[in-house]
Design a protein around this motif. Sequence first.
Motif, PDB file in Angstrom:
ATOM      1  N   ARG A   8       0.947  -1.197   0.014  1.00  0.00           N
ATOM      2  CA  ARG A   8       0.174   0.064   0.087  1.00  0.00           C
ATOM      3  C   ARG A   8       0.878   1.180   0.087  1.00  0.00           C
ATOM      4  O   ARG A   8       1.687   1.309   0.980  1.00  0.00           O
ATOM      5  N   ASP A  69      -2.796   2.935   8.772  1.00  0.00           N
ATOM      6  CA  ASP A  69      -2.378   2.044   7.251  1.00  0.00           C
ATOM      7  C   ASP A  69      -2.023   0.877   7.448  1.00  0.00           C
ATOM      8  O   ASP A  69      -2.095  -0.010   6.686  1.00  0.00           O
ATOM      9  N   ILE A  72      -5.046  -1.126   7.798  1.00  0.00           N
ATOM     10  CA  ILE A  72      -5.522  -1.408   6.586  1.00  0.00           C
ATOM     11  C   ILE A  72      -5.006  -2.819   5.855  1.00  0.00           C
ATOM     12  O   ILE A  72      -5.550  -3.599   5.332  1.00  0.00           O
ATOM     13  N   GLY A  75      -5.205  -6.098   7.683  1.00  0.00           N
ATOM     14  CA  GLY A  75      -6.319  -6.509   7.459  1.00  0.00           C
ATOM     15  C   GLY A  75      -6.810  -6.984   6.012  1.00  0.00           C
ATOM     16  O   GLY A  75      -7.369  -8.037   6.005  1.00  0.00           O
ATOM     17  N   ALA A  76      -6.351  -6.317   4.965  1.00  0.00           N
ATOM     18  CA  ALA A  76      -6.517  -6.799   3.711  1.00  0.00           C
ATOM     19  C   ALA A  76      -5.723  -8.112   3.342  1.00  0.00           C
ATOM     20  O   ALA A  76      -6.020  -9.084   2.556  1.00  0.00           O
ATOM     21  N   ARG A  79      -7.419 -10.977   4.926  1.00  0.00           N
ATOM     22  CA  ARG A  79      -8.647 -11.261   4.251  1.00  0.00           C
ATOM     23  C   ARG A  79      -8.403 -12.120   3.038  1.00  0.00           C
ATOM     24  O   ARG A  79      -8.975 -13.119   2.655  1.00  0.00           O
ATOM     25  N   GLN A  80      -7.458 -11.564   2.467  1.00  0.00           N
ATOM     26  CA  GLN A  80      -6.862 -12.446   1.050  1.00  0.00           C
ATOM     27  C   GLN A  80      -6.474 -13.768   1.439  1.00  0.00           C
ATOM     28  O   GLN A  80      -6.574 -14.949   0.751  1.00  0.00           O
ATOM     29  N   PRO A 113     -17.598  -6.316   8.319  1.00  0.00           N
ATOM     30  CA  PRO A 113     -16.810  -5.347   9.243  1.00  0.00           C
ATOM     31  C   PRO A 113     -17.786  -4.813  10.321  1.00  0.00           C
ATOM     32  O   PRO A 113     -18.631  -3.962   9.742  1.00  0.00           O
ATOM     33  N   ALA A 140      -9.265  -0.123  11.729  1.00  0.00           N
ATOM     34  CA  ALA A 140      -8.710  -0.469  10.262  1.00  0.00           C
ATOM     35  C   ALA A 140      -8.709  -1.912  10.115  1.00  0.00           C
ATOM     36  O   ALA A 140      -9.105  -2.319   8.987  1.00  0.00           O
ATOM     37  N   VAL A 143     -12.333  -3.606   9.544  1.00  0.00           N
ATOM     38  CA  VAL A 143     -12.971  -3.157   8.223  1.00  0.00           C
ATOM     39  C   VAL A 143     -12.188  -3.785   7.119  1.00  0.00           C
ATOM     40  O   VAL A 143     -13.176  -4.432   6.234  1.00  0.00           O
ATOM     41  N   ASN A 144     -11.039  -3.843   7.126  1.00  0.00           N
ATOM     42  CA  ASN A 144     -10.299  -4.439   5.879  1.00  0.00           C
ATOM     43  C   ASN A 144     -10.255  -5.837   5.875  1.00  0.00           C
ATOM     44  O   ASN A 144     -10.054  -6.632   4.768  1.00  0.00           O
TER      45      ASN A 144
END
Length: 195
Positions: A8, A69, A72, A75-76, A79-80, A113, A140, A143-144
């Motif tokens: 990111r 960040d 974020i 979290g992403a 999830r991946q 989320p 963060a 949510v992500n």
Amino acid sequence: MRVGEVARSTNETKISVSINLDGEGKASVSTGVGFFDHMLDLFTRHSLFDVKVEADGDLYVDDHHTVEDCGIALGAAFRQALGDKRGIVRYADAHVPMDETLSRVCVDVSGRPFLVFRTEFPSQKIGTFDTELVREFFQAFAVNAGLTLHVETFYGVNSHHIAESCFKALGRALRAAVTVDAREGDRIPSTKGAL
């Protein structure tokens, strides 16, 4: 192998993150924010995930953008790594004491989320770290990652201990929630058939 990687880059931060949900609890964390590095290290050890975080943020402003960040991106990546969530336990909770403090984290790996954060800190700072950033990270990340996440500290008087019990409990709860349940087989743990 359940692995996620996210890079990111914004005008405020440049972050690269990787996570292996089937790891050994190995951390390689460098954010420039010492206390936050300590919390991510604890999270990693107690989740038994392998986590790498490299962050270069605008720390001359403050720690906010870097911490948020990182939440974020982590979290992403989480999830991946989960993919479609086939066979996981899904729900879990953990109570973690840290000396005089007791915190609980409950999680639903739901894809929906939501954060409930019932934790208060008696001081505004832990060293140079703003205690309000603990909630910012959890928000963060939830949510992500697509988590319903409830964090509550029942009691405690030391801000360091409170933060530490929350991060350790997050690690322990997620460790249990993403465990593959042999009885679930290859099914998605929802009557909807999707999470």
